[in-house]
Write a protein that holds these residues in place. Sequence first.
Motif, PDB file in Angstrom:
ATOM      1  N   ALA A 162       0.848  -1.242  -0.184  1.00 28.53           N
ATOM      2  CA  ALA A 162      -0.015   0.084  -0.014  1.00 28.53           C
ATOM      3  C   ALA A 162       0.953   1.344  -0.156  1.00 28.53           C
ATOM      4  O   ALA A 162       0.495   2.257  -0.759  1.00 28.53           O
ATOM      5  N   ARG A 163       1.982   1.176   0.738  1.00 33.96           N
ATOM      6  CA  ARG A 163       2.644   2.446   1.035  1.00 33.96           C
ATOM      7  C   ARG A 163       3.339   2.762  -0.500  1.00 33.96           C
ATOM      8  O   ARG A 163       3.940   3.775  -0.816  1.00 33.96           O
ATOM      9  N   GLY A 164       3.931   1.476  -1.392  1.00 31.28           N
ATOM     10  CA  GLY A 164       4.266   1.673  -2.577  1.00 31.28           C
ATOM     11  C   GLY A 164       3.299   1.975  -3.686  1.00 31.28           C
ATOM     12  O   GLY A 164       3.762   2.085  -4.596  1.00 31.28           O
ATOM     13  N   THR A 200       9.941   1.073  -2.884  1.00 29.22           N
ATOM     14  CA  THR A 200      10.782   1.817  -3.813  1.00 29.22           C
ATOM     15  C   THR A 200      10.686   1.903  -5.243  1.00 29.22           C
ATOM     16  O   THR A 200      11.327   2.672  -6.095  1.00 29.22           O
ATOM     17  N   ALA A 201       9.735   0.833  -5.927  1.00 27.28           N
ATOM     18  CA  ALA A 201       9.887   0.569  -7.265  1.00 27.28           C
ATOM     19  C   ALA A 201       9.276   1.861  -7.935  1.00 27.28           C
ATOM     20  O   ALA A 201      10.159   2.293  -8.953  1.00 27.28           O
ATOM     21  N   PHE A 202       8.174   2.390  -7.706  1.00 25.52           N
ATOM     22  CA  PHE A 202       7.482   3.447  -8.641  1.00 25.52           C
ATOM     23  C   PHE A 202       8.754   4.768  -8.527  1.00 25.52           C
ATOM     24  O   PHE A 202       9.052   5.219  -9.548  1.00 25.52           O
ATOM     25  N   PRO A 203       9.011   5.282  -7.420  1.00 28.76           N
ATOM     26  CA  PRO A 203       9.795   6.411  -7.165  1.00 28.76           C
ATOM     27  C   PRO A 203      11.421   6.260  -7.909  1.00 28.76           C
ATOM     28  O   PRO A 203      11.741   7.114  -8.368  1.00 28.76           O
ATOM     29  N   LEU A 204      11.878   4.785  -7.767  1.00 30.85           N
ATOM     30  CA  LEU A 204      13.116   4.724  -8.395  1.00 30.85           C
ATOM     31  C   LEU A 204      12.889   4.673  -9.901  1.00 30.85           C
ATOM     32  O   LEU A 204      13.831   5.282 -10.797  1.00 30.85           O
ATOM     33  N   LEU A 251      -2.482   8.056  -5.552  1.00 31.12           N
ATOM     34  CA  LEU A 251      -2.171   9.473  -5.798  1.00 31.12           C
ATOM     35  C   LEU A 251      -0.760   9.588  -5.477  1.00 31.12           C
ATOM     36  O   LEU A 251      -0.103   9.238  -4.542  1.00 31.12           O
ATOM     37  N   ILE A 252      -0.030  10.040  -6.635  1.00 29.70           N
ATOM     38  CA  ILE A 252       1.492  10.440  -6.497  1.00 29.70           C
ATOM     39  C   ILE A 252       1.922  11.614  -6.553  1.00 29.70           C
ATOM     40  O   ILE A 252       1.308  12.637  -7.398  1.00 29.70           O
ATOM     41  N   ASP A 253       2.735  11.885  -5.825  1.00 31.51           N
ATOM     42  CA  ASP A 253       3.375  13.414  -5.834  1.00 31.51           C
ATOM     43  C   ASP A 253       4.740  13.373  -6.514  1.00 31.51           C
ATOM     44  O   ASP A 253       5.730  12.433  -6.018  1.00 31.51           O
ATOM     45  N   LEU A 254       4.639  14.004  -7.706  1.00 34.63           N
ATOM     46  CA  LEU A 254       5.683  13.528  -8.541  1.00 34.63           C
ATOM     47  C   LEU A 254       6.763  14.677  -8.292  1.00 34.63           C
ATOM     48  O   LEU A 254       7.823  14.706  -9.125  1.00 34.63           O
ATOM     49  N   PRO A 272       3.945   7.876  -3.436  1.00 36.26           N
ATOM     50  CA  PRO A 272       2.631   7.750  -3.203  1.00 36.26           C
ATOM     51  C   PRO A 272       2.201   8.279  -1.943  1.00 36.26           C
ATOM     52  O   PRO A 272       2.815   8.426  -0.947  1.00 36.26           O
ATOM     53  N   VAL A 273       1.020   9.077  -2.150  1.00 33.97           N
ATOM     54  CA  VAL A 273       0.525   9.673  -0.975  1.00 33.97           C
ATOM     55  C   VAL A 273      -0.566   9.286  -0.541  1.00 33.97           C
ATOM     56  O   VAL A 273      -1.141   9.324   0.909  1.00 33.97           O
ATOM     57  N   VAL A 274      -1.585   8.747  -1.196  1.00 32.61           N
ATOM     58  CA  VAL A 274      -2.617   8.039  -1.077  1.00 32.61           C
ATOM     59  C   VAL A 274      -2.959   6.626  -1.828  1.00 32.61           C
ATOM     60  O   VAL A 274      -2.678   6.803  -3.043  1.00 32.61           O
TER      61      VAL A 274
END
Length: 424
Positions: free
Chosen positions: A77-79, A325-329, A374-377, A406-408
């Motif tokens: 969920a956090r990812g 870490t997958a999406f942010p990386l 919901l993502i903070d880019l 991810p924020v939500v």
Amino acid sequence: MTLLIKNANLLDHGAVDVFIERGKIASIGKNLSETSDEIIDANGQYLFPGFVDVHIHLREPGGESKETIASGTRAAARGGFTTVCSMPNTNPVPDSQETLQNVLDRINESAHVRVLPYAAITKKQLGGTLVDFEALKNQGAFAFTDDGVGVQSADMMYKAMKQAKRSNASIVAHCEENSLVYNGVMHDGEKNQELNLPGIPSISESVQIARDVLLSEATGCHYHVCHVSTKEAVRVIRDAKRAGIPVTAEVSPHHLLLSEDHIPSDDANYKMNPPLRSEADRQALVDGLLDGTIDCIATDHAPHTEQEKSNGFLNSPFGIVGLETAFPLLYTHLVKKKIFSLKQLVDWLTVKPSQVFGLPYGKLSISAPADLVLIDLDQEVAIDKSQFASKGRNTPFEGWKVKGLPVVTIVEGEVVYRKDEIHV
């Protein structure tokens, strides 16, 4: 429960509102005014379908010191992952209706996101006796794999594919020919010679894929290749697809971002199976995604305790964590650098894995399940493993600066993660 998300940015649509009712997306439009139980103001941040990961390890039952269904799905969920598919290398192995039902019951009790469990191909994943495919599929098995080990017998894999085809099920394979591994602990290249450590040749992966795609052709069974890591494997899969063989494949973030050149020392946080290969292999994986040879991205999230991972390459288990870490990386180091587009990355994490396995997820459309992230880019942070929701801290990416947090995270209309909130 109803939920209204205001001022969200959708790819190809711009700023919109999204109204969720009864766990599904009810409407998408501008200036929606439906009465709702909760309103989330997205403030222009991007809203994507929830990510789908078809390859993770939750360790429960039997490995709860490494991870539990609760901790692993909190990490998911956090990812931003709303659907995850859990591998069967647990104790006991889900190789019967009874053992699979045990896993399903545990998921129902403690999972924070949707979990689809695999069943094993062979009893206890020992490669000797096939499971009852039809019974396990009817019980709720997502697909069949002996992940963690390759099925060594061609006869066994041939029979497994024939049974899976009859049950309309997929065979998912960790491809590794044991006779070619030579007790290796990292890629057989330059770094293992520098560190004086035994190497795993690339051919140990590609030779088993070559065998299996021919078996897939002979049986008509859908065959999915786990965590592709070599340029030879990419070539074999590409040729198989051109021949019309029903083969699909995944690649993991660490193989897209790292090569053996990044290994600084005898540090087991860089030990995974398959290992980090050469830079030429890494580039072949990127090219394979871009040309459609590789279908999707899957984390192969494989948590271990810090004590287990503190004994160097020779004496530590294979595996790294990846859900958080997958999406942010990938966004920071491949999208921001214009190697991938944002749409491509989102598709490889949502639409594509769902299409590979015929899942109804990974879509942001009317009547689709309200699985959203919901993502903070924009905000930049340094990866801090001490903040992971996972029990696993085994990552080589500690301290890397990333954007795209991810924020939500929402599963079937229910908020399962909010940034800065503590969920226990």
